[in-house]
Design a protein around this motif. Structure first.
Motif, PDB file in Angstrom:
ATOM      1  N   UNK A  20       0.821  -1.220  -0.074  1.00  0.00           N
ATOM      2  CA  UNK A  20       0.016   0.076  -0.058  1.00  0.00           C
ATOM      3  C   UNK A  20       0.809   1.269   0.137  1.00  0.00           C
ATOM      4  N   UNK A  21       1.977   1.303   0.728  1.00  0.00           N
ATOM      5  CA  UNK A  21       2.811   2.382   0.601  1.00  0.00           C
ATOM      6  C   UNK A  21       3.527   2.725  -0.616  1.00  0.00           C
ATOM      7  N   UNK A  22       3.767   1.664  -1.510  1.00  0.00           N
ATOM      8  CA  UNK A  22       4.297   1.913  -2.656  1.00  0.00           C
ATOM      9  C   UNK A  22       3.301   2.258  -3.699  1.00  0.00           C
ATOM     10  N   UNK A  23       2.201   2.097  -3.797  1.00  0.00           N
ATOM     11  CA  UNK A  23       1.114   2.487  -4.271  1.00  0.00           C
ATOM     12  C   UNK A  23       0.796   3.948  -4.075  1.00  0.00           C
ATOM     13  N   UNK A  24       0.735   3.990  -2.870  1.00  0.00           N
ATOM     14  CA  UNK A  24       0.556   5.590  -2.346  1.00  0.00           C
ATOM     15  C   UNK A  24       1.430   6.659  -2.894  1.00  0.00           C
TER      16      UNK A  24
END
Length: 296
Positions: free
Chosen positions: A250-254
């Motif tokens: 999720x952090x990479x997508x954000x």
């Protein structure tokens, strides 16, 4: 006085010396990355052999070794300027075996065979997804990416996908296979990991990651602690690394979307002054005369 007699032999052209013969073939710099790729392939095949004899721990170690070799061959090729089309194709073929076929085979023999045909479908689906993910990666090698997208993969890479696929097996070494190895858990998990590989989720690639100076020493201490954990509690450490990678998605997508929006705003900011300058440009005398003639 006698004229000097010139002998023709004096003016003969000297034969050019033959250059020293050059050795034909590839240099060690070009060969070393391919050697590491072949070692990764052999490690993946050895994992299949261990799985056939139900030596699951040795099979997992072979997958980890294959992932280490796979991480090294590309970086060493770039450092030694030993990149080649042959090496790229060999690397993809090796990845299909080591991170596509081998994990699917291991998981089927370990737990998926308890689900019957559904387990075999899950194993095949995972292997096919790994092959499709690598084919998509090869088709985009010549595509120019924007600078902000260079440090991201499209979908989960094959080595990480293999590690996530065998994560229930790793947890089962410590927690027992009753829950982690149940077909109701392993079948959807295997299908989900295959789906992550062929998805379009942006994931961290860590290619251009730079460590700030103030974090160099703490980072080295962390590497030492990680090595100690792998020696004392290898399976829990590998399980923690797999779950940490899942938590980072999720952090990479954000972060990817944040960079994408910033790049879009920068592009719009650069185009706006140009449009304003075109709109506010004064009319030329010829255009004024044309307008006046049209009004008359």
């Amino acid at each position: 006085m006698k004229r000097p007699v010139f002998k023709p032999a004096v003016f003969r052209k000297r034969r050019a010396r033959r250059p020293h013969p050059r050795l034909k073939g590839l240099s060690i710099n070009h060969l070393l990355p391919n050697v590491l790729t072949v070692l990764a392939l052999c490690s993946g095949l050895t994992a299949i052999r261990f799985a056939m004899h139900e030596r699951w721990e040795q099979a997992v170690v072979c997958i980890v070794i294959a992932a280490i070799f796979d991480a090294l061959d590309g970086r060493i090729a770039r450092l030694l300027n030993g990149q080649s089309k042959f090496g790229a194709e060999l690397d993809s073929l090796s990845d299909v075996i080591s991170f596509g076929v081998a994990p699917a085979f291991m998981m089927y023999l370990w737990a998926l065979n308890g689900a019957g045909s559904l387990g075999w479908i899950a194993a095949m689906a995972y292997a096919v997804c790994a092959a499709l993910r690598l084919a998509r990666f090869n088709s985009r090698l010549d595509v120019d990416l924007p600078p902000w997208a260079f440090n991201y993969f499209t979908g989960v890479p094959a080595p990480a996908g293999a590690g996530l696929a065998i994560l229930p097996m790793v947890i089962g070494f410590e927690a027992g296979p009753d829950i982690a190895g149940h077909p109701a858990v392993v079948v959807p998990w295997t299908l989900a990991m295959g789906g992550l590989m062929v998805s379009t989720l942006p994931t961290f690639s860590f290619k251009g990651m730079r460590v700030p100076t103030q974090y160099v020493v703490p980072g080295l201490v962390g590497v030492g602690l990680l090595a100690a954990s792998l020696v004392s509690q290898p399976w829990w450490t590998l399980a923690f690394l797999g779950l940490a990678y899942l938590a980072s998605l999720p952090f990479s997508v954000a972060q990817f979307r944040k960079l994408q929006q910033a790049a879009q705003m920068m592009k719009e900011t650069e185009e706006t002054p140009v449009e304003e300058a075109v709109v506010s440009a004064p009319e030329t005398p010829s255009s004024q005369e044309t307008t006046k003639t049209a009004n008359d």
